[in-house]
Design a protein around this motif. Structure first.
Motif, PDB file in Angstrom:
ATOM      1  N   ASP A 138      -5.904  -3.985   4.796  1.00  0.00           N
ATOM      2  CA  ASP A 138      -7.272  -3.555   4.447  1.00  0.00           C
ATOM      3  C   ASP A 138      -7.244  -2.052   4.174  1.00  0.00           C
ATOM      4  N   GLN A 139      -7.001  -1.710   2.902  1.00  0.00           N
ATOM      5  CA  GLN A 139      -6.782  -0.314   2.542  1.00  0.00           C
ATOM      6  C   GLN A 139      -8.009   0.561   2.803  1.00  0.00           C
ATOM      7  N   ALA A 140      -9.213  -0.005   2.551  1.00  0.00           N
ATOM      8  CA  ALA A 140     -10.447   0.769   2.750  1.00  0.00           C
ATOM      9  C   ALA A 140     -10.605   1.121   4.229  1.00  0.00           C
ATOM     10  N   ALA A 141     -10.304   0.149   5.106  1.00  0.00           N
ATOM     11  CA  ALA A 141     -10.441   0.393   6.550  1.00  0.00           C
ATOM     12  C   ALA A 141      -9.443   1.464   7.004  1.00  0.00           C
ATOM     13  N   LEU A 142      -8.241   1.418   6.444  1.00  0.00           N
ATOM     14  CA  LEU A 142      -7.232   2.431   6.788  1.00  0.00           C
ATOM     15  C   LEU A 142      -7.701   3.814   6.354  1.00  0.00           C
ATOM     16  N   GLU A 143      -8.240   3.877   5.150  1.00  0.00           N
ATOM     17  CA  GLU A 143      -8.681   5.164   4.606  1.00  0.00           C
ATOM     18  C   GLU A 143      -9.788   5.755   5.487  1.00  0.00           C
ATOM     19  N   ARG A 144     -10.712   4.889   5.925  1.00  0.00           N
ATOM     20  CA  ARG A 144     -11.804   5.347   6.799  1.00  0.00           C
ATOM     21  C   ARG A 144     -11.269   5.860   8.132  1.00  0.00           C
ATOM     22  N   ALA A 145     -10.164   5.296   8.595  1.00  0.00           N
ATOM     23  CA  ALA A 145      -9.646   5.659   9.923  1.00  0.00           C
ATOM     24  C   ALA A 145      -8.787   6.926   9.897  1.00  0.00           C
ATOM     25  N   LEU A 146      -8.459   7.424   8.717  1.00  0.00           N
ATOM     26  CA  LEU A 146      -7.688   8.678   8.645  1.00  0.00           C
ATOM     27  C   LEU A 146      -8.559   9.839   9.138  1.00  0.00           C
ATOM     28  N   ARG A 147      -7.943  10.738   9.899  1.00  0.00           N
ATOM     29  CA  ARG A 147      -8.697  11.906  10.388  1.00  0.00           C
ATOM     30  C   ARG A 147      -8.001  13.177   9.895  1.00  0.00           C
ATOM     31  N   PRO A 148      -8.691  14.320   9.966  1.00  0.00           N
ATOM     32  CA  PRO A 148      -8.000  15.571   9.595  1.00  0.00           C
ATOM     33  C   PRO A 148      -6.771  15.805  10.484  1.00  0.00           C
ATOM     34  N   SER A 149      -6.786  15.269  11.704  1.00  0.00           N
ATOM     35  CA  SER A 149      -5.672  15.482  12.637  1.00  0.00           C
ATOM     36  C   SER A 149      -4.573  14.411  12.511  1.00  0.00           C
ATOM     37  N   THR A 150      -4.710  13.472  11.557  1.00  0.00           N
ATOM     38  CA  THR A 150      -3.709  12.409  11.454  1.00  0.00           C
ATOM     39  C   THR A 150      -2.389  12.981  10.964  1.00  0.00           C
ATOM     40  N   ARG A 151      -1.315  12.703  11.705  1.00  0.00           N
ATOM     41  CA  ARG A 151       0.005  13.202  11.313  1.00  0.00           C
ATOM     42  C   ARG A 151       0.865  12.118  10.685  1.00  0.00           C
ATOM     43  N   TYR A 152       0.755  10.885  11.214  1.00  0.00           N
ATOM     44  CA  TYR A 152       1.556   9.775  10.694  1.00  0.00           C
ATOM     45  C   TYR A 152       0.676   8.599  10.318  1.00  0.00           C
ATOM     46  N   LEU A 153       1.017   7.982   9.211  1.00  0.00           N
ATOM     47  CA  LEU A 153       0.546   6.639   8.910  1.00  0.00           C
ATOM     48  C   LEU A 153       1.749   5.751   9.186  1.00  0.00           C
ATOM     49  N   PHE A 154       1.649   4.934  10.220  1.00  0.00           N
ATOM     50  CA  PHE A 154       2.808   4.180  10.709  1.00  0.00           C
ATOM     51  C   PHE A 154       2.648   2.713  10.302  1.00  0.00           C
ATOM     52  N   LEU A 155       3.493   2.264   9.384  1.00  0.00           N
ATOM     53  CA  LEU A 155       3.322   0.922   8.800  1.00  0.00           C
ATOM     54  C   LEU A 155       4.511   0.018   9.070  1.00  0.00           C
ATOM     55  N   GLU A 156       4.218  -1.269   9.115  1.00  0.00           N
ATOM     56  CA  GLU A 156       5.261  -2.299   9.095  1.00  0.00           C
ATOM     57  C   GLU A 156       4.899  -3.243   7.969  1.00  0.00           C
TER      58      GLU A 156
END
Ligand SMILES: *Cc1c(COP(=O)(O)O)cnc(C)c1O
Length: 404
Positions: A138-156
């Motif tokens: 769910d790309q839209a949900a991921l985008e909403r959950a990104l914060r200015p402090s996000t360092r990693y997007l950790f995917l499998e």
């Protein structure tokens, strides 16, 4: 020697994966011609003068020639510039976490490996680091959950154990725009099926314990990337924290990786047959395998991966009791955690590999207590099919069998 002097310097040529798996990072020993990389059981190395190591090696926590050969091999297979090998997949993730500082945030896929979840929540959250888990398809949900402090997007992708697929290239592009590093745990796919760095990811993480080692005889992990600053930082933590891979284990992984392409071909072919047979079975409710046309991201998987992998998950109509009965009724599929070895394994994630994820989180991720996960090995597929068949029959309640 003479042959070498006469021949012109080689033009750099991109070798194919199967060739790199066998040769990358390795050469015959210049001292004695040994074809296989020796296991350098030496904790320390001679120096010509103080701080002048003779051949670049000082101490084996920092670097070791057997480990270097493996690291260079893995870098070539993942189309990266460098690799770093660790004592386990989790030791590699631990090194990544050491780059984080209080206030930082990590956004991860919500059905990730249970041990990764536990490391994040129980070993790093109390240092003031925040973790969120969102469905990566769910790309839209991921985008909403990104914060200015996000360092990693950790995917499998495929995820463990529900085998859902996320679209790595657009997610990596989105993260890049926000200054976030994309880390892909590529353990399930292996670089033979999918190379995340080519799709824009910044780092690839592996549990080498699984397909790359391939023989259930070693625990190991790795990080692979392109950026030199990142390499320096992560190599600092590899050395400073001390979660590096030992030479014997590096040797075992190097031996395993040489046959990765052959093994993956068979894993994928066997898994496809078993997934198809399961969908036909009246006592099976749901099958999770990206190679099935009914899989919600089948098209994406076909585009992103060379083939669909060796893992198959499914739910029996008898729920948890049937799942537990199935897992003990198989004769060839051994009831055990782990995956990716030549032998077939079966497990029930909710009570085994994923027991460290709280039940509410498992439910949110769609992981039912009755899910069965198969690591399909490279035995003859007919033997595996017969074993699955008999185990389903034996695990069904007499009422279910009669109702058929
Ligand atoms: C096993 C596994 C890990 C952890 O690796 P270890 O080598 O057991 O520490 C991480 N990610 C995935 C997808 C795994 O299957």
């Amino acid at each position: 020697m003479e042959k070498h002097e006469k021949s012109k310097p080689h033009k750099p040529r991109r070798l194919r994966f199967e060739t790199l798996a066998i040769h990358a990072g390795q050469q015959s020993d210049p001292n004695n011609g040994a074809v296989m990389t020796p296991v350098y059981f030496s904790s320390t190395f001679e120096q010509d003068a103080p701080a002048k190591p003779r051949a670049g090696y000082e101490y084996s926590r920092t670097s070791n020639p057997t480990r270097t050969a493996l690291q260079d091999n893995l870098a070539a297979l993942e189309s990266g510039k460098w690799g770093l090998a660790f004592a386990s997949g989790l030791a590699a993730t631990n090194a990544l976490c050491h780059r984080l500082r209080p206030g930082d945030h990590v956004l991860a896929t919500n059905d990730l490996y249970g041990g990764t979840f536990r490391l994040f929540k129980r070993c790093f959250e109390h240092f003031g680091i925040a973790f969120d888990f969102v469905k990566a398809s769910d790309q839209a949900a991921l985008e909403r959950a990104l914060r200015p402090s996000t360092r990693y997007l950790f995917l499998e992708s495929p995820t463990n154990p529900l085998l859902s697929i996320c679209d790595l290239a657009p997610l990596a592009a989105l993260a890049k725009k926000r200054g976030v590093l994309t880390v892909v745990d590529n353990t399930f796919a292996t670089p033979y099926l999918q190379r995340p760095l080519e799709l824009g990811a910044d780092l690839v993480l592996h549990s080498l314990t699984k397909y790359i080692g391939g023989h259930s005889d070693v625990v190991a992990g790795a990080l692979i990337g392109n950026d030199e600053e990142l390499r320096k930082e992560l190599a600092f933590y590899q050395n400073a924290v001390g979660g590096q891979l030992g030479p014997m284990d590096a040797f075992l992984v190097l031996r395993g990786v040489k046959t990765l392409p052959l093994r993956m071909e068979r894993h994928c072919a066997n898994a496809q047959r078993i997934a198809e047979a399961l969908t036909q079975h009246p006592l099976v409710e749901k099958v999770y395998y990206p190679g099935l046309s009914t899989h919600p991201q089948h098209e994406l998987a076909a585009r992103q991966m060379k083939a669909f992998g060796g893992m198959v998950s499914f739910e029996l109509s008898g729920g948890t009791p049937a799942a537990n009965a199935f897992a003990t009724a198989t004769e060839l599929f051994t009831l055990a955690e782990s995956l990716g070895g030549v032998e077939s394994l079966v497990e029930v994630p909710a009570s085994m590999t994923h027991a460290s994820i709280p039940p509410e989180e498992r439910k949110k991720a769609g992981l039912s207590d009755g899910l069965v996960r198969l690591s399909v090995g490279i035995e003859h597929v007919d033997d595996l099919l017969a074993d699955v068949q008999q185990a389903i029959e034996r695990s069904a309640s007499p009422a279910k069998l009669a109702a058929r």
